[in-house]
Scaffold this motif. Sequence first.
Motif, PDB file in Angstrom:
ATOM      1  N   ASN A   1       0.809  -1.228   0.000  1.00  0.00           N
ATOM      2  CA  ASN A   1       0.000   0.000   0.000  1.00  0.00           C
ATOM      3  C   ASN A   1       0.842   1.278   0.000  1.00  0.00           C
ATOM      4  OD1 ASN A   1       1.021  -0.278   2.561  1.00  0.00           O
ATOM      5  ND2 ASN A   1      -0.840   0.386   3.598  1.00  0.00           N
ATOM      6  N   GLU A   2       2.161   1.176  -0.222  1.00  0.00           N
ATOM      7  CA  GLU A   2       3.029   2.349  -0.245  1.00  0.00           C
ATOM      8  C   GLU A   2       3.833   2.389  -1.541  1.00  0.00           C
ATOM      9  OE1 GLU A   2       5.598   2.317   3.104  1.00  0.00           O
ATOM     10  OE2 GLU A   2       3.997   2.478   4.604  1.00  0.00           O
ATOM     11  N   THR A   3       3.820   3.513  -2.190  1.00  0.00           N
ATOM     12  CA  THR A   3       4.655   3.670  -3.375  1.00  0.00           C
ATOM     13  C   THR A   3       6.105   3.875  -2.945  1.00  0.00           C
ATOM     14  OG1 THR A   3       4.486   6.075  -3.500  1.00  0.00           O
ATOM     15  CG2 THR A   3       2.704   4.795  -4.505  1.00  0.00           C
ATOM     16  N   ASP A   4       7.008   3.681  -3.878  1.00  0.00           N
ATOM     17  CA  ASP A   4       8.391   4.061  -3.608  1.00  0.00           C
ATOM     18  C   ASP A   4       8.488   5.589  -3.536  1.00  0.00           C
ATOM     19  OD1 ASP A   4       9.155   1.397  -3.706  1.00  0.00           O
ATOM     20  OD2 ASP A   4       9.531   1.482  -5.876  1.00  0.00           O
ATOM     21  N   TYR A   5       9.579   6.065  -2.950  1.00  0.00           N
ATOM     22  CA  TYR A   5       9.805   7.503  -2.956  1.00  0.00           C
ATOM     23  C   TYR A   5      10.167   7.936  -4.375  1.00  0.00           C
ATOM     24  CZ  TYR A   5       9.543   8.465   2.045  1.00  0.00           C
ATOM     25  OH  TYR A   5       9.088   8.660   3.326  1.00  0.00           O
ATOM     26  N   VAL A   6       9.421   8.890  -4.885  1.00  0.00           N
ATOM     27  CA  VAL A   6       9.637   9.397  -6.244  1.00  0.00           C
ATOM     28  C   VAL A   6       9.956  10.888  -6.148  1.00  0.00           C
ATOM     29  CG1 VAL A   6       8.192   7.681  -7.375  1.00  0.00           C
ATOM     30  CG2 VAL A   6       7.149   9.781  -6.494  1.00  0.00           C
ATOM     31  N   PRO A   7      10.717  11.413  -7.099  1.00  0.00           N
ATOM     32  CA  PRO A   7      11.116  12.827  -6.996  1.00  0.00           C
ATOM     33  C   PRO A   7       9.925  13.766  -7.099  1.00  0.00           C
ATOM     34  CG  PRO A   7      12.487  11.631  -8.572  1.00  0.00           C
ATOM     35  CD  PRO A   7      11.344  10.738  -8.249  1.00  0.00           C
ATOM     36  N   LEU A   8       9.909  14.763  -6.233  1.00  0.00           N
ATOM     37  CA  LEU A   8       8.988  15.875  -6.412  1.00  0.00           C
ATOM     38  C   LEU A   8       9.573  16.743  -7.522  1.00  0.00           C
ATOM     39  CD1 LEU A   8       6.482  17.404  -5.364  1.00  0.00           C
ATOM     40  CD2 LEU A   8       8.016  18.700  -3.890  1.00  0.00           C
ATOM     41  N   PRO A   9       8.873  16.895  -8.634  1.00  0.00           N
ATOM     42  CA  PRO A   9       9.499  17.489  -9.836  1.00  0.00           C
ATOM     43  C   PRO A   9       9.622  19.007  -9.785  1.00  0.00           C
ATOM     44  CG  PRO A   9       7.237  16.896 -10.305  1.00  0.00           C
ATOM     45  CD  PRO A   9       7.503  16.418  -8.902  1.00  0.00           C
TER      46      PRO A   9
END
Length: 398
Positions: A363-371
């Motif tokens: 239920n958790e996405t990986d950490y992705v860049p805030l663009p």
Amino acid sequence: MSGPDEREPGGGGAAAGVVAAGAGGPLALGEAAGPGPGGAEEPGPPLGAGGAGAGGGGGGLVRQPEPGGDRDSDAPPKKRLKLPGGAEGGGGVKLEERLYSVLCCTVCLDLPKASVYQCTNGHLMCAGCFIHLLADARLKEEQATCPNCRCEISKSLCCRNLAVEKAVSELPSECGFCMRQFPRSLLERHQKEECQDRVTRCKYKRIGCPWQGPFHELTVHEAECTHPTKTGNELMEILDEMDQTHKKEMQLYNSIFGLLSFEKIGYTEVQFRPYRTDDFITRLYYETPRFTVLNQTWVLKARVNDSERNPNLSCKRTLSFQLILKSKINSPMECSFLLLKGPYDDVKINPVIYHFVFTNENNETDYVPLPIIDSVECNKLLAAKNINLRLFIFQIQK
């Protein structure tokens, strides 16, 4: 045997020289002086009334000039010597150069290019350094202080100094192309539109011409440029590269337009609030309160420089985030989501669409860049008390 007029420093011809220079009149040395008893020249009687010396044959002694009598004749030269120094501010330093040190930022020691902030004691900081100080204090869990007087600074305690901003805009600055000086308020327009030495590109750059040079040479180059005469086959490779770049941009916008046609779309304003962990080395994290979108409960988390040990020591700063589903669901939920700036924020974000399939076990996405576009924008977010953004979630129906 020498007379006393040859031994006294104020006697004889020396006295005549003083009289002639002090009087500044048309009398020549031969007219003002005659031979004395010792063979030297000394002032004649007509000049004795001027107070420069006493003639006669009584030994040839010459009286030194009276302070009051000589002051009037020396006054104009003294003023002329003093005025240039006063006009230049002492030591030949121009007024503009002295103002540079008065109006410069206390952090970077450069003249501000935009907004100018001041602490409660009046010390000046440019907008970039001011934001950077607040961001560093947030990362180190400290109260931001003025680098000069160490008083507390914050967005509520500091204010802009409009008088300094206007004064700086009127100071001369040198054009980087033609080296001429212009007021700083006019320099940007001069460099972009008016300067004949500004760097420009050939109008045929769209078909591959790499030339760039001063503006005054542009007409001559374009008249001799060989790219307009190239064959279609030679231009096809260049046009293909341009098409690939344009295609990537269009894919993003077409994807957004496609998502807007989905049946289930939800959005909300989210507010990231800073918090600290209880680890030995504290790190700065962000988390939003729980919110509801598409009838599900969610949470967003964010971190600085992917939990770097000491992000305050790094000049490059980034933010990354993850989306967490807090509700229990009966079946996998495939979603697309993206973050944009909020309606009352000015952060610059390039939209990026992320995809994820949520389940109860995952239920958790990986950490992705805030663009965000660069570290300057990241510092703006870190300096703010909270980070306000807008989240869109699109549920993909199969």
